[in-house]
Motif scaffolding. Structure first.
Motif, PDB file in Angstrom:
ATOM      1  N   ARG B  36      -0.409   1.326  -7.482  1.00 62.70           N
ATOM      2  CA  ARG B  36       0.750   0.905  -8.286  1.00 62.70           C
ATOM      3  C   ARG B  36       2.012   1.228  -7.505  1.00 62.70           C
ATOM      4  NH1 ARG B  36      -2.758  -0.846 -10.448  1.00 62.70           N
ATOM      5  NH2 ARG B  36      -3.318  -1.039 -12.655  1.00 62.70           N
ATOM      6  N   CYS B  37       2.253   0.505  -6.430  1.00 58.59           N
ATOM      7  CA  CYS B  37       3.450   0.749  -5.621  1.00 58.59           C
ATOM      8  C   CYS B  37       4.689   0.488  -6.477  1.00 58.59           C
ATOM      9  CB  CYS B  37       3.458  -0.165  -4.400  1.00 58.59           C
ATOM     10  SG  CYS B  37       2.015   0.096  -3.340  1.00 58.59           S
ATOM     11  N   VAL B  38       5.667   1.379  -6.347  1.00 59.32           N
ATOM     12  CA  VAL B  38       6.834   1.273  -7.233  1.00 59.32           C
ATOM     13  C   VAL B  38       7.624  -0.009  -6.966  1.00 59.32           C
ATOM     14  CG1 VAL B  38       7.072   3.766  -7.551  1.00 59.32           C
ATOM     15  CG2 VAL B  38       8.314   2.657  -5.685  1.00 59.32           C
ATOM     16  N   TRP B  39       7.532  -0.516  -5.730  1.00 57.57           N
ATOM     17  CA  TRP B  39       8.280  -1.741  -5.407  1.00 57.57           C
ATOM     18  C   TRP B  39       7.360  -2.966  -5.308  1.00 57.57           C
ATOM     19  CZ3 TRP B  39       5.399  -2.025  -1.195  1.00 57.57           C
ATOM     20  CH2 TRP B  39       5.262  -0.919  -0.343  1.00 57.57           C
ATOM     21  N   CYS B  40       6.214  -2.901  -5.944  1.00 59.06           N
ATOM     22  CA  CYS B  40       5.243  -4.007  -5.874  1.00 59.06           C
ATOM     23  C   CYS B  40       5.914  -5.352  -6.188  1.00 59.06           C
ATOM     24  CB  CYS B  40       4.097  -3.769  -6.859  1.00 59.06           C
ATOM     25  SG  CYS B  40       2.869  -5.118  -6.855  1.00 59.06           S
ATOM     26  N   ASP B  41       5.658  -6.342  -5.327  1.00 55.66           N
ATOM     27  CA  ASP B  41       6.249  -7.672  -5.551  1.00 55.66           C
ATOM     28  C   ASP B  41       5.246  -8.641  -6.170  1.00 55.66           C
ATOM     29  OD1 ASP B  41       4.553  -8.130  -3.431  1.00 55.66           O
ATOM     30  OD2 ASP B  41       6.074  -8.941  -2.080  1.00 55.66           O
ATOM     31  N   SER B  42       4.079  -8.128  -6.552  1.00 56.57           N
ATOM     32  CA  SER B  42       3.033  -8.995  -7.102  1.00 56.57           C
ATOM     33  C   SER B  42       2.415  -8.380  -8.352  1.00 56.57           C
ATOM     34  CB  SER B  42       1.939  -9.235  -6.046  1.00 56.57           C
ATOM     35  OG  SER B  42       2.487  -9.734  -4.851  1.00 56.57           O
ATOM     36  N   LEU B  43       3.276  -7.836  -9.214  1.00 52.86           N
ATOM     37  CA  LEU B  43       2.755  -7.152 -10.407  1.00 52.86           C
ATOM     38  C   LEU B  43       1.928  -8.081 -11.288  1.00 52.86           C
ATOM     39  CD1 LEU B  43       5.483  -4.649 -11.701  1.00 52.86           C
ATOM     40  CD2 LEU B  43       3.123  -4.155 -11.021  1.00 52.86           C
ATOM     41  N   HIS B  44       2.205  -9.365 -11.212  1.00 54.03           N
ATOM     42  CA  HIS B  44       1.428 -10.316 -12.018  1.00 54.03           C
ATOM     43  C   HIS B  44      -0.036 -10.352 -11.589  1.00 54.03           C
ATOM     44  CE1 HIS B  44       2.684 -12.541  -8.454  1.00 54.03           C
ATOM     45  NE2 HIS B  44       1.774 -13.442  -8.688  1.00 54.03           N
ATOM     46  N   PRO B  48      -2.655  -4.566 -15.368  1.00 49.07           N
ATOM     47  CA  PRO B  48      -3.644  -5.097 -16.322  1.00 49.07           C
ATOM     48  C   PRO B  48      -3.004  -5.800 -17.521  1.00 49.07           C
ATOM     49  CG  PRO B  48      -4.205  -2.847 -15.678  1.00 49.07           C
ATOM     50  CD  PRO B  48      -2.843  -3.136 -15.105  1.00 49.07           C
ATOM     51  N   VAL B  49      -1.710  -5.560 -17.741  1.00 50.56           N
ATOM     52  CA  VAL B  49      -1.041  -6.248 -18.838  1.00 50.56           C
ATOM     53  C   VAL B  49      -1.080  -7.770 -18.631  1.00 50.56           C
ATOM     54  CG1 VAL B  49       1.319  -6.308 -17.922  1.00 50.56           C
ATOM     55  CG2 VAL B  49       0.967  -6.025 -20.369  1.00 50.56           C
ATOM     56  N   HIS B  50      -1.257  -8.189 -17.363  1.00 54.72           N
ATOM     57  CA  HIS B  50      -1.317  -9.620 -17.035  1.00 54.72           C
ATOM     58  C   HIS B  50      -2.759 -10.133 -16.959  1.00 54.72           C
ATOM     59  CE1 HIS B  50       2.976  -9.646 -16.245  1.00 54.72           C
ATOM     60  NE2 HIS B  50       2.833  -8.607 -15.450  1.00 54.72           N
ATOM     61  N   ARG B  51      -3.703  -9.274 -17.291  1.00 51.22           N
ATOM     62  CA  ARG B  51      -5.111  -9.598 -17.100  1.00 51.22           C
ATOM     63  C   ARG B  51      -5.518 -10.930 -17.763  1.00 51.22           C
ATOM     64  NH1 ARG B  51      -9.885  -6.152 -16.352  1.00 51.22           N
ATOM     65  NH2 ARG B  51      -8.501  -4.343 -16.294  1.00 51.22           N
ATOM     66  N   VAL B  77      -7.320 -19.363   5.172  1.00 52.88           N
ATOM     67  CA  VAL B  77      -7.281 -18.910   3.777  1.00 52.88           C
ATOM     68  C   VAL B  77      -6.929 -17.427   3.800  1.00 52.88           C
ATOM     69  CG1 VAL B  77      -8.615 -18.557   1.662  1.00 52.88           C
ATOM     70  CG2 VAL B  77      -9.044 -20.577   3.099  1.00 52.88           C
ATOM     71  N   SER B  78      -5.885 -17.048   3.061  1.00 51.55           N
ATOM     72  CA  SER B  78      -5.495 -15.642   2.995  1.00 51.55           C
ATOM     73  C   SER B  78      -5.924 -15.058   1.656  1.00 51.55           C
ATOM     74  CB  SER B  78      -3.979 -15.502   3.160  1.00 51.55           C
ATOM     75  OG  SER B  78      -3.611 -14.139   3.007  1.00 51.55           O
ATOM     76  N   LEU B  79      -6.761 -14.036   1.722  1.00 51.12           N
ATOM     77  CA  LEU B  79      -7.159 -13.302   0.526  1.00 51.12           C
ATOM     78  C   LEU B  79      -6.138 -12.187   0.330  1.00 51.12           C
ATOM     79  CD1 LEU B  79     -10.956 -13.001   1.421  1.00 51.12           C
ATOM     80  CD2 LEU B  79      -9.871 -14.768   0.016  1.00 51.12           C
ATOM     81  N   SER B  80      -5.356 -12.290  -0.753  1.00 54.39           N
ATOM     82  CA  SER B  80      -4.351 -11.256  -0.996  1.00 54.39           C
ATOM     83  C   SER B  80      -4.476 -10.799  -2.441  1.00 54.39           C
ATOM     84  CB  SER B  80      -2.949 -11.803  -0.682  1.00 54.39           C
ATOM     85  OG  SER B  80      -2.596 -12.791  -1.618  1.00 54.39           O
ATOM     86  N   GLY B  81      -3.484 -10.053  -2.916  1.00 50.33           N
ATOM     87  CA  GLY B  81      -3.650  -9.551  -4.275  1.00 50.33           C
ATOM     88  C   GLY B  81      -2.358  -9.066  -4.865  1.00 50.33           C
ATOM     89  N   GLY B  82      -2.496  -7.995  -5.652  1.00 53.73           N
ATOM     90  CA  GLY B  82      -3.629  -7.163  -5.905  1.00 53.73           C
ATOM     91  C   GLY B  82      -4.312  -6.675  -4.625  1.00 53.73           C
ATOM     92  N   ASN B  83      -5.428  -6.039  -4.833  1.00 51.57           N
ATOM     93  CA  ASN B  83      -6.236  -5.611  -3.699  1.00 51.57           C
ATOM     94  C   ASN B  83      -7.538  -6.395  -3.677  1.00 51.57           C
ATOM     95  OD1 ASN B  83      -7.552  -4.401  -1.621  1.00 51.57           O
ATOM     96  ND2 ASN B  83      -7.681  -2.354  -2.549  1.00 51.57           N
ATOM     97  N   PRO B  84      -7.646  -7.364  -2.761  1.00 51.34           N
ATOM     98  CA  PRO B  84      -8.856  -8.198  -2.721  1.00 51.34           C
ATOM     99  C   PRO B  84     -10.106  -7.393  -2.387  1.00 51.34           C
ATOM    100  CG  PRO B  84      -7.418  -8.662  -0.849  1.00 51.34           C
ATOM    101  CD  PRO B  84      -6.647  -7.773  -1.761  1.00 51.34           C
ATOM    102  N   ALA B  85      -9.908  -6.185  -1.814  1.00 46.10           N
ATOM    103  CA  ALA B  85     -11.059  -5.395  -1.358  1.00 46.10           C
ATOM    104  C   ALA B  85     -11.845  -4.775  -2.508  1.00 46.10           C
ATOM    105  CB  ALA B  85     -10.591  -4.297  -0.392  1.00 46.10           C
ATOM    106  N   ILE B  86     -11.355  -4.911  -3.736  1.00 46.70           N
ATOM    107  CA  ILE B  86     -12.165  -4.372  -4.844  1.00 46.70           C
ATOM    108  C   ILE B  86     -13.134  -5.423  -5.387  1.00 46.70           C
ATOM    109  CG2 ILE B  86     -10.453  -2.615  -5.470  1.00 46.70           C
ATOM    110  CD1 ILE B  86      -9.506  -4.376  -7.744  1.00 46.70           C
TER     111      ILE B  86
END
Lengths: 236, 236
Positions: B36-44, B48-51, B77-86
């Motif tokens: 949960r990085c404080v400056w996250c640019d991809s909170l959506h 989980p509120v966006h789940r 193809v770029s796998l990004s996220g979130g964390n795609p590694a989960i």
């Protein structure tokens, strides 16, 4: 009078375009060019009217200035111009590489030099129709041959309009194995005038939309980052 | 309920940052993150509120959307996220590579997956102090090990301040053989608000001046080009 004709040596700053974008770089901009592209953004290094401002420097003097600017910390040196290929950089490249520096050269591909094969990165930038110049493909092929020993050879093509774009597709088909970088042209090259960032942004977007609409995914599409950030300011 | 959690699939557009900047890309943004990085640019794609907005898709469905967007023309193809590694992308990567597509993955390096070794580009982006997260270096090392089979593994570090910068230098010293990309942080991540291009430009200039003043020429320094050009607009 002998020696290298040098318009300016500046940096370190980051490379603003192409394969090495973002790379800390000292630029050695040479004086003199065999082309006169109508949209040239470096006329101060091209037009003989500016010849009085070009320094005559020995390899030792150029090397001393590179090490002064980089304070002896190895980095990438970009030989640009003008057309650096009309001069002899064999000794400078050997001197710098011995100290751990890497060398890139940006040239239109009109004159082949044996020292192309000593480079880390040879950027061949054939000029599209909007330049007003015509590519001599035999000379261009000779440049590619001369660069066989380089770590990498890449193509960079500036795109101003649909005709340039169609031409770039033909060039890409001719050299399918060479990495290709496309960049939108910048018509605002007067150093005394500010650039319009919205226009530059729109030109990049136009080019991105062209390649994506055509499903042409081979080239990378990049702006001139330094112009986007700092306009036509010299020395950055 | 099974399947891949996908926040959005969009493109083709150009990759806006890091090693593949300028590369035509379709982005698969996964839902869910262990940070949960404080400056996250991809909170959506993180909170989980966006789940409810995340789709559950089979590999076949994700692959169908990638081929629809790219109209069957192979690209990155770029796998990004979130964390795609989960999540498990083994099958998607195999399917796509069979058709000539290349796969990149962007992850913070907190969770290692065997499929990292199948990638063309593994981008490990350890989060600096300003993120509020703490890197687990054992987990990070495991990610590097898992990516040994990848064509390339690179590091990307976001820099907001002097503390982040000093930390990046330590990380670089720890992994001297991995190519490193630095990018200035973007504090303006509200998609409802415009970004200030001058602030972004100033942050890049600050970072360029830091590395050049220190003679630290190993990293490449790049902006988030998509933010510079298009602000926080989604889907580009």
């Amino acid at each position: 009078m002998t020696g290298l004709r040098i318009a300016e040596i500046f940096g370190p700053t980051i490379q603003g375009e192409g394969a090495l974008i973002g790379e800390p770089t000292v630029f050695v901009r040479t004086g003199g060019c065999d082309y006169r592209c109508v949209w040239c953004d470096s006329l101060h290094a091209v037009d003989p009217v500016h010849r009085q401002s070009w320094a005559r420097m020995t390899t030792d003097q150029v090397w001393a200035e590179i090490t002064r600017l980089s304070r002896g910390n190895p980095l990438t040196v970009s030989l640009s111009g003008g057309n650096p290929a009309i001069q002899d950089f064999t000794a400078l490249i050997a001197r710098g590489q011995q100290a751990g520096y890497r060398f890139a050269c940006e040239t239109q591909g009109s004159v082949a030099k044996p020292w192309f094969g000593d480079l880390d990165t040879l950027v061949l930038s054939p000029k599209p129709p909007s330049s007003g110049e015509t590519v001599d493909w035999d000379a261009f092929d000779a440049c590619i041959m001369a660069g066989q020993g380089a770590v990498q050879t890449v193509l960079k093509i500036v795109i101003f309009d649909d005709a340039d774009y169609a031409w770039a597709q033909q060039v890409a088909a001719r050299f399918p194995t060479l990495p290709l970088y496309l960049q939108p042209g910048n018509p605002q090259v007067d150093p005394a005038q500010p650039v319009d960032p919205q226009d530059l942004s729109d030109r990049l977007l136009w080019l991105v939309e062209k390649v994506t609409a055509d499903g042409w995914f081979a080239p990378r599409v990049l702006p001139q980052l330094h112009v986007l950030l700092w306009g036509n300011k010299r020395g950055v």
